[in-house]
Design a protein around this motif. Structure first.
Motif, PDB file in Angstrom:
ATOM      1  N   LYS A 138      96.036  26.416  44.290  1.00 57.85           N
ATOM      2  CA  LYS A 138      97.241  26.018  43.567  1.00 57.85           C
ATOM      3  C   LYS A 138      97.912  27.192  42.866  1.00 57.85           C
ATOM      4  O   LYS A 138      99.068  27.091  42.467  1.00 57.85           O
ATOM      5  CB  LYS A 138      96.960  24.870  42.596  1.00 57.85           C
ATOM      6  CG  LYS A 138      96.097  25.173  41.381  1.00 57.85           C
ATOM      7  CD  LYS A 138      96.160  23.942  40.466  1.00 57.85           C
ATOM      8  CE  LYS A 138      95.202  23.831  39.324  1.00 57.85           C
ATOM      9  NZ  LYS A 138      93.808  24.120  39.475  1.00 57.85           N
ATOM     10  N   THR A 170      93.332  24.047  49.077  1.00 51.77           N
ATOM     11  CA  THR A 170      92.654  23.228  48.062  1.00 51.77           C
ATOM     12  C   THR A 170      93.563  22.018  47.804  1.00 51.77           C
ATOM     13  O   THR A 170      94.706  21.992  48.282  1.00 51.77           O
ATOM     14  CB  THR A 170      92.453  24.024  46.765  1.00 51.77           C
ATOM     15  OG1 THR A 170      93.742  24.311  46.215  1.00 51.77           O
ATOM     16  CG2 THR A 170      91.665  25.304  46.988  1.00 51.77           C
ATOM     17  N   ASP A 184      94.144  37.505  43.001  1.00 53.92           N
ATOM     18  CA  ASP A 184      94.432  36.748  41.784  1.00 53.92           C
ATOM     19  C   ASP A 184      95.208  37.633  40.811  1.00 53.92           C
ATOM     20  O   ASP A 184      95.008  38.845  40.755  1.00 53.92           O
ATOM     21  CB  ASP A 184      93.135  36.263  41.117  1.00 53.92           C
ATOM     22  CG  ASP A 184      93.383  35.042  40.241  1.00 53.92           C
ATOM     23  OD1 ASP A 184      92.892  33.946  40.603  1.00 53.92           O
ATOM     24  OD2 ASP A 184      94.059  35.169  39.196  1.00 53.92           O
TER      25      ASP A 184
END
Ligand code: ADP
Length: 568
Positions: free
Chosen positions: A217, A242, A300
């Motif tokens: 997400k 996911t 990330d």
């Protein structure tokens, strides 16, 4: 009176600052001392969506942040208002959603005197937020609001807090000092990756025998769909979203491995992980669900996330997904994407394709089972078929244990940010707030909330909020009279002798009548024909609707934690 002498209230200073930040919606509940603030917001053209419980308002604001990429704002009273809203703060923190909480507080001169709704909110919220502060004066409010707003979405997103003391809200300052100009901070600054790490990632992907792309997400939040779709058009990797990463790449792609999830995870030797943590949702990246020596390339925005649960098998790349994926794309084009491992040829490996086909066939058989009492899968098939006949984008909100879990595969998504669920903390009770925020963000979409009866109960009074604010949402209550499977209706007879288990709720509650009492359309359905008629009617009428779908309850089923099981 000259401009210099003109006085304005603290509430107007707050409203002006929020207008200058470009805020269109504020969610919340008013009471002393924030009524004037909400009224000033409304007077300045901000839509104030007033809820029935601060918890739902805070959830709404946090998912508004996810959907827009800019912080959602929530305004509540102090003390108990903050304590209720802290559920939303925790949820925003766990899910890394940008969220600005504003709360009234007692007068600055009444600290520790037992004032009305007194609580040291700044200290209370400090451990749970990225920033928690009280302005030093009315004049300091605009710059502090700007800082809190910016902090919520710059870097890794999360919640922030600003305390609004009653004497500041009610006080007055010279207009020239109180309405200091602040500029909206604009899009969050984005960092690209260290080129050396990009080269390492390309080398790993080139040598992969069974590469897998996992989309979380964070990629949806980053609005990285264009760059990821371009990348995927070149590399053609098998992929797995996911639950809230669904739709960044279209679910109907032949390379989607969702229907063979376990096999895809187990067989991957190199994984490119975009915006997802290796937490319980991804089995910590550990064997036996993953190969013990799998190489995980994790992208990330937060450097401190990299290395969590991955040990030495990981290659952490810190940076914004949009930029990093573009860098990977450029680098892969240079080496020739055709050199990627067996999965990189636009086809699923044969074993995974076979499992995907088998599971898809099985699901089809189950969803064509027209028995009464109803079961989840046929109910979802009918809802899906009716919604497919209407042209609008559909946003699915889903919560509840089995209700949410089974819905995940029942509603394939081809657009990002169209599935909102209980998320990282499996927070039940978010659904109504989420649905209201989704409709406020995109009034042209069709928002449906598929709620377990237990999950719906956490915030069912928010049907009133949707009706009052003219936010037509279809609420489905998938009603098995209990938590998880519910219990056998026969068990309700003699509770003296045979006490009801804790998972039982009242039998066949008339949720549709509760909906009608708030002014929504109400439908009770017990078979698929009634369901189809109800959904069709609700879609056509375009009003708030509560469709109470009575499904099979417990019998003597063993308590199975389906939603956990499916992630095992
Ligand atoms: P999921 O629930 O889908 O598994 P998580 O919430 O666990 O996803 O992980 C989302 C991750 O995405 C977080 O670690 C967050 O720091 C990261 N993230 C958010 N925005 C960006 C961005 N723009 N670029 C890269 N990573 C991001």
């Amino acid at each position: 009176m000259s401009d210099n002498q003109q006085q304005i209230s603290g509430s107007l200073v707050i409203a002006e600052a929020l207008v200058q930040l470009g805020i269109k919606h504020v969610f919340g509940i008013v009471g002393i001392p924030v009524i004037e603030v909400a009224n000033a917001l409304i007077a300045r053209g901000i839509k104030f969506i007033s809820f029935r419980n601060e918890q739902a308002a805070a959830y709404a604001a946090s998912i508004y942040g996810y959907l827009t990429g800019l912080p959602g704002v929530c305004l509540v009273v102090g003390g108990p208002g903050v304590l209720h809203a802290i559920a939303g703060v925790g949820n925003a923190s766990a899910n890394h959603l940008p969220f600005l909480l504003l709360a009234g507080s007692s007068e600055t001169h009444q600290v520790e005197k037992g004032a009305f709704q007194e609580l040291d909110q700044v200290a209370y919220l400090a451990p749970h937020t990225k920033f928690s502060a009280r302005p030093a004066s009315i004049e300091a409010i605009p710059t502090l609001l700007e800082k809190a707003y910016r902090t919520a979405y710059f870097g890794r997103p999360g919640p922030t807090y600003v305390d609004l003391p009653a004497d500041f809200i009610q006080g007055r300052v010279a207009a020239t000092s109180g309405v200091r100009k602040i500029a909206p901070p604009g899009p969050a600054p984005r960092a690209a990756a260290d080129p050396a790490r990009i080269a390492q990632a390309v080398a790993l992907l080139k040598e992969a025998k069974s590469p897998l792309l996992i989309i979380g997400k964070g990629a949806a939040y980053a609005q990285a769909e264009d760059v990821i779709r371009r990348f995927q058009a070149t590399v053609q990797l098998p992929f797995l979203p996911t639950p809230m990463g669904k739709g960044v790449l279209p679910d109907d792609s032949p390379l989607n491995t969702s229907a063979a999830r376990s096999a895809a995870l187990k067989s991957a030797d190199v994984i490119l992980l975009l915006g997802a943590r290796l937490n319980w949702i991804l089995h910590y990246g550990e064997a036996p669900k993953f190969q013990p020596d799998v190489k995980i390339i994790q992208v990330d925005v937060a450097a401190e996330e990299l290395g969590n649960n991955t040990g030495s098998a990981a290659l952490g790349i810190v940076g914004d997904i949009n930029l990093v994926v573009a860098q990977l794309h450029d680098a892969l084009i240079q080496v020739g994407p055709g050199t990627l491992g067996s999965g990189g040829n636009g086809k699923l490996p044969a074993a995974i394709a076979a499992i995907k086909d088998r599971n898809t066939q099985r699901a089809r058989v189950v969803e064509n089972n027209n028995v009464v009492p109803l079961k989840y899968q046929p109910v979802y098939r009918v809802i899906r078929e009716v919604l497919a006949r209407q042209p609008r984008k559909v946003v699915y909100v889903s919560e509840g244990a089995n209700t949410m879990d089974i819905s995940r595969s029942a509603f394939p998504l081809n657009e990002p940010r169209t599935r909102l669920d209980a998320g990282t903390n499996a927070t039940m009770g978010v659904g109504l707030g989420y649905a209201i925020a989704a409709k406020a963000v995109d009034p042209g979409s069709l928002v449906v909330a598929i709620e377990g009866d237990s999950a719906f109960g956490f915030s069912l009074a928010e049907v009133d909020t949707a009706v009052r604010h003219h936010l037509p949402i279809i609420f489905f209550v998938i009603n098995n009279s209990g938590v998880y499977h519910g219990v056998d209706p026969a068990r309700y007879a003699d509770q003296e002798k045979n006490p009801l288990p804790a998972t039982a709720l009242a039998l066949d509650t008339k949720y549709h009548l509760l909906g009608e009492s708030f002014g929504a359309l109400g439908y009770e359905v017990r078979d698929l024909q009634q369901l189809e008629a109800a959904v069709t009617d609700a879609v056509n009428q375009d009003q708030v609707a509560v469709i109470n779908v009575i499904i099979e309850s417990g019998k003597d089923k063993k308590l199975e934690f389906g939603w956990m099981a499916s992630t095992k």
